[in-house]
Design a protein around this motif. Structure first.
Motif, mmCIF file in Angstrom:
data_model
loop_
_atom_site.group_PDB
_atom_site.id
_atom_site.type_symbol
_atom_site.label_atom_id
_atom_site.label_comp_id
_atom_site.label_asym_id
_atom_site.label_seq_id
_atom_site.Cartn_x
_atom_site.Cartn_y
_atom_site.Cartn_z
ATOM 1 N N VAL A 1 0.845 -1.208 0.000
ATOM 2 C CA VAL A 1 0.000 0.000 0.000
ATOM 3 C C VAL A 1 0.873 1.249 0.000
ATOM 4 O O VAL A 1 0.615 2.208 -0.749
ATOM 5 N N ILE A 2 1.920 1.248 0.831
ATOM 6 C CA ILE A 2 2.808 2.413 0.886
ATOM 7 C C ILE A 2 3.504 2.636 -0.452
ATOM 8 O O ILE A 2 3.598 3.771 -0.939
ATOM 9 N N PHE A 3 3.986 1.563 -1.082
ATOM 10 C CA PHE A 3 4.637 1.687 -2.388
ATOM 11 C C PHE A 3 3.672 2.235 -3.428
ATOM 12 O O PHE A 3 4.051 3.048 -4.269
ATOM 13 N N CYS B 1 10.702 6.380 -11.222
ATOM 14 C CA CYS B 1 10.686 5.840 -9.851
ATOM 15 C C CYS B 1 9.258 5.511 -9.408
ATOM 16 O O CYS B 1 9.021 4.477 -8.775
ATOM 17 N N GLY B 2 8.314 6.355 -9.733
ATOM 18 C CA GLY B 2 6.916 6.087 -9.392
ATOM 19 C C GLY B 2 6.383 4.861 -10.104
ATOM 20 O O GLY B 2 5.674 4.040 -9.510
ATOM 21 N N LEU B 3 6.732 4.696 -11.364
ATOM 22 C CA LEU B 3 6.312 3.518 -12.115
ATOM 23 C C LEU B 3 6.925 2.249 -11.526
ATOM 24 O O LEU B 3 6.252 1.220 -11.408
ATOM 25 N N ALA B 4 8.191 2.313 -11.131
ATOM 26 C CA ALA B 4 8.838 1.149 -10.513
ATOM 27 C C ALA B 4 8.162 0.787 -9.191
ATOM 28 O O ALA B 4 7.950 -0.394 -8.900
ATOM 29 N N LEU B 5 7.811 1.776 -8.385
ATOM 30 C CA LEU B 5 7.139 1.496 -7.120
ATOM 31 C C LEU B 5 5.735 0.938 -7.329
ATOM 32 O O LEU B 5 5.266 0.109 -6.542
ATOM 33 N N LEU B 6 5.072 1.371 -8.380
ATOM 34 C CA LEU B 6 3.740 0.836 -8.671
ATOM 35 C C LEU B 6 3.798 -0.615 -9.149
ATOM 36 O O LEU B 6 2.883 -1.394 -8.894
ATOM 37 N N MET B 7 4.861 -0.981 -9.828
ATOM 38 C CA MET B 7 4.947 -2.319 -10.409
ATOM 39 C C MET B 7 5.676 -3.340 -9.533
ATOM 40 O O MET B 7 5.685 -4.517 -9.853
ATOM 41 N N ILE B 8 6.258 -2.917 -8.418
ATOM 42 C CA ILE B 8 7.123 -3.820 -7.649
ATOM 43 C C ILE B 8 6.351 -5.006 -7.061
ATOM 44 O O ILE B 8 6.857 -6.115 -7.021
ATOM 45 N N HIS B 9 5.144 -4.809 -6.596
ATOM 46 C CA HIS B 9 4.346 -5.907 -6.048
ATOM 47 C C HIS B 9 3.067 -6.101 -6.853
ATOM 48 O O HIS B 9 2.029 -6.442 -6.291
ATOM 49 N N HIS B 10 3.156 -5.935 -8.146
ATOM 50 C CA HIS B 10 1.987 -6.110 -9.007
ATOM 51 C C HIS B 10 1.595 -7.582 -9.039
ATOM 52 O O HIS B 10 2.432 -8.469 -8.917
ATOM 53 N N GLN B 11 0.325 -7.858 -9.210
ATOM 54 C CA GLN B 11 -0.199 -9.223 -9.203
ATOM 55 C C GLN B 11 0.443 -10.088 -10.280
ATOM 56 O O GLN B 11 0.665 -11.275 -10.067
ATOM 57 N N ASP B 12 0.786 -9.524 -11.425
ATOM 58 C CA ASP B 12 1.391 -10.301 -12.501
ATOM 59 C C ASP B 12 2.825 -10.705 -12.186
ATOM 60 O O ASP B 12 3.365 -11.613 -12.813
ATOM 61 N N ASN B 13 3.473 -10.038 -11.235
ATOM 62 C CA ASN B 13 4.851 -10.363 -10.883
ATOM 63 C C ASN B 13 4.944 -11.450 -9.820
ATOM 64 O O ASN B 13 6.032 -11.917 -9.523
ATOM 65 N N GLN B 14 3.827 -11.836 -9.208
ATOM 66 C CA GLN B 14 3.838 -12.829 -8.145
ATOM 67 C C GLN B 14 3.891 -14.238 -8.738
ATOM 68 O O GLN B 14 3.225 -14.532 -9.727
ATOM 69 N N VAL C 1 0.997 4.179 -2.905
ATOM 70 C CA VAL C 1 0.690 5.580 -2.613
ATOM 71 C C VAL C 1 1.860 6.470 -3.028
ATOM 72 O O VAL C 1 1.678 7.500 -3.703
ATOM 73 N N VAL C 2 3.081 6.091 -2.638
ATOM 74 C CA VAL C 2 4.250 6.900 -2.994
ATOM 75 C C VAL C 2 4.478 6.884 -4.502
ATOM 76 O O VAL C 2 4.798 7.919 -5.103
ATOM 77 N N GLY C 3 4.296 5.737 -5.140
ATOM 78 C CA GLY C 3 4.450 5.655 -6.598
ATOM 79 C C GLY C 3 3.447 6.524 -7.335
ATOM 80 O O GLY C 3 3.792 7.215 -8.294
ATOM 81 N N THR C 4 2.205 6.515 -6.880
ATOM 82 C CA THR C 4 1.183 7.361 -7.496
ATOM 83 C C THR C 4 1.517 8.835 -7.298
ATOM 84 O O THR C 4 1.374 9.647 -8.226
ATOM 85 N N ALA C 5 1.986 9.183 -6.101
ATOM 86 C CA ALA C 5 2.357 10.578 -5.842
ATOM 87 C C ALA C 5 3.520 11.017 -6.733
ATOM 88 O O ALA C 5 3.535 12.145 -7.236
ATOM 89 N N LEU C 6 4.491 10.141 -6.950
ATOM 90 C CA LEU C 6 5.619 10.500 -7.819
ATOM 91 C C LEU C 6 5.189 10.669 -9.272
ATOM 92 O O LEU C 6 5.645 11.591 -9.958
#
Length: 172
Positions: free
Chosen positions: A37-39, A79-92, A41-46
């Protein structure tokens, strides 16, 4: 003689048919849901901040400032895009429970998006399975946890219990 031995082995341990048991695939959950959730929020803000640099008034149109603003906005966006994609459902990764082969496989998508087996363990080589209301923990023979999987429904929990029973020590 050889054919008789194979017949005896088949009679002792019959293979389940596909109609009796179905394979199950469960997607791993992130270890820290709060971190996800934090990633996000911060990714969206960036990402919004990268666009807002160009839309908000009050910035000079000097060439040096525009070049610096371009670099900073590009950095914020990536950086925001990386934070949004780090725990994406497709990466699990996915855990695939195969009742025919009596094994669990962990599948991870490779660079081309195709699933690739990164772990394969037969049910006989697993130590124990602990069922919780929302999770399944599969342990190794030494007691260490191999994987912790979320169980989305009671039907899937019951199907997993029936697949693993007789091969793995099951504790509630």
């Amino acid at each position: 003689m050889h054919v008789a031995q194979q017949q005896t082995l088949r009679n002792r341990m019959p293979l389940p048919s596909f109609e009796e048991t179905v394979p199950l695939m469960i997607t791993f959950a992130p270890n820290w849901p709060l971190r996800t959730v934090i990633f996000r929020v911060v990714g969206t803000a960036l990402v919004i901040g990268a666009a807002a640099m160009w839309l908000l008034p009050g910035s000079g149109v000097d060439a040096d400032a525009a070049l610096m603003k371009l670099g900073v906005s590009l950095f914020f966006f990536l950086c925001g895009l990386a934070l949004l994609m780090i725990h994406h459902q497709d990466n699990q990764p996915d855990a695939y429970f195969d009742p025919i082969r009596r094994e669990v496989r962990v599948l991870q998508k490779n660079n081309r998006g195709r699933p690739q087996t990164i772990l394969r363990r037969s049910y006989d080589s697993l130590g124990a399975a602990r069922f919780n209301e929302h999770y399944l923990e599969i342990c190794d023979v030494d007691g260490s946890i191999l994987m912790r999987l979320p169980i989305p429904s009671a039907d899937i929990r019951q199907a997993l219990r029936s697949q693993l029973s007789g091969f793995v020590t099951i504790s509630a």
